[in-house]
Write a protein that holds these residues in place. Sequence first.
Motif, PDB file in Angstrom:
ATOM      1  N   VAL A  22       0.842  -1.203   0.000  1.00  0.00           N
ATOM      2  CA  VAL A  22       0.000   0.000   0.000  1.00  0.00           C
ATOM      3  C   VAL A  22       0.872   1.246   0.000  1.00  0.00           C
ATOM      4  N   ALA A  23       1.931   1.250   0.806  1.00  0.00           N
ATOM      5  CA  ALA A  23       2.814   2.421   0.913  1.00  0.00           C
ATOM      6  C   ALA A  23       3.540   2.695  -0.402  1.00  0.00           C
ATOM      7  N   LEU A  29       6.946   8.545  -1.217  1.00  0.00           N
ATOM      8  CA  LEU A  29       7.842   7.525  -0.661  1.00  0.00           C
ATOM      9  C   LEU A  29       8.512   6.754  -1.792  1.00  0.00           C
ATOM     10  N   SER A  30       9.818   6.580  -1.662  1.00  0.00           N
ATOM     11  CA  SER A  30      10.520   5.798  -2.682  1.00  0.00           C
ATOM     12  C   SER A  30      10.315   4.311  -2.401  1.00  0.00           C
ATOM     13  N   THR A  31      10.306   3.546  -3.454  1.00  0.00           N
ATOM     14  CA  THR A  31      10.131   2.098  -3.328  1.00  0.00           C
ATOM     15  C   THR A  31      11.243   1.491  -2.494  1.00  0.00           C
ATOM     16  N   THR A  36      12.911  -1.240   2.299  1.00  0.00           N
ATOM     17  CA  THR A  36      13.971  -1.355   3.299  1.00  0.00           C
ATOM     18  C   THR A  36      13.356  -1.372   4.696  1.00  0.00           C
ATOM     19  N   VAL A  37      12.467  -0.425   4.943  1.00  0.00           N
ATOM     20  CA  VAL A  37      11.818  -0.353   6.261  1.00  0.00           C
ATOM     21  C   VAL A  37      10.921  -1.565   6.488  1.00  0.00           C
ATOM     22  N   PHE A  74       2.178   6.994   7.553  1.00  0.00           N
ATOM     23  CA  PHE A  74       2.329   6.790   6.120  1.00  0.00           C
ATOM     24  C   PHE A  74       1.171   6.014   5.505  1.00  0.00           C
ATOM     25  N   VAL A  75       0.648   5.054   6.251  1.00  0.00           N
ATOM     26  CA  VAL A  75      -0.508   4.266   5.804  1.00  0.00           C
ATOM     27  C   VAL A  75      -1.544   4.349   6.928  1.00  0.00           C
TER      28      VAL A  75
END
Length: 119
Positions: A22-23, A29-31, A36-37, A74-75
């Motif tokens: 979803v993010a 936001l970069s892929t 990574t997170v 973010f989500v």
Amino acid sequence: MRTLCSSTLIGELFVIGFAGLVAMKDPDLSTTTVWTVSGIAMFLCVVLCGVVTRPGGVALGWGLQLALIASGVFVPTMYFMGVLFAALWWASVHYGRKIDEAKARFAAQAGSPTTPDAA
């Protein structure tokens, strides 16, 4: 306790993965950052399954729960999912410890003779 907590953590692993999907749709936001997170959080879920009964394992689990709630920035759905999994984490720890204590009591009773003739 280990079984209940590990079940909760594996459920979280999937939720984190879906939240990453979803993010990815967020243009801010970069892929790479998202995965990574998300990847680190998913890896932490797996590692915590193995160390949840060690000192500090439950505290690390609580840290993961807080991070899951914070990911709602973010989500937004993750606010709800984070609180839900925090409640599940609490229940897993609370009732898991009670089950462990009951198993220990049962094992102690089974190990001791109940009749004088058993000795």
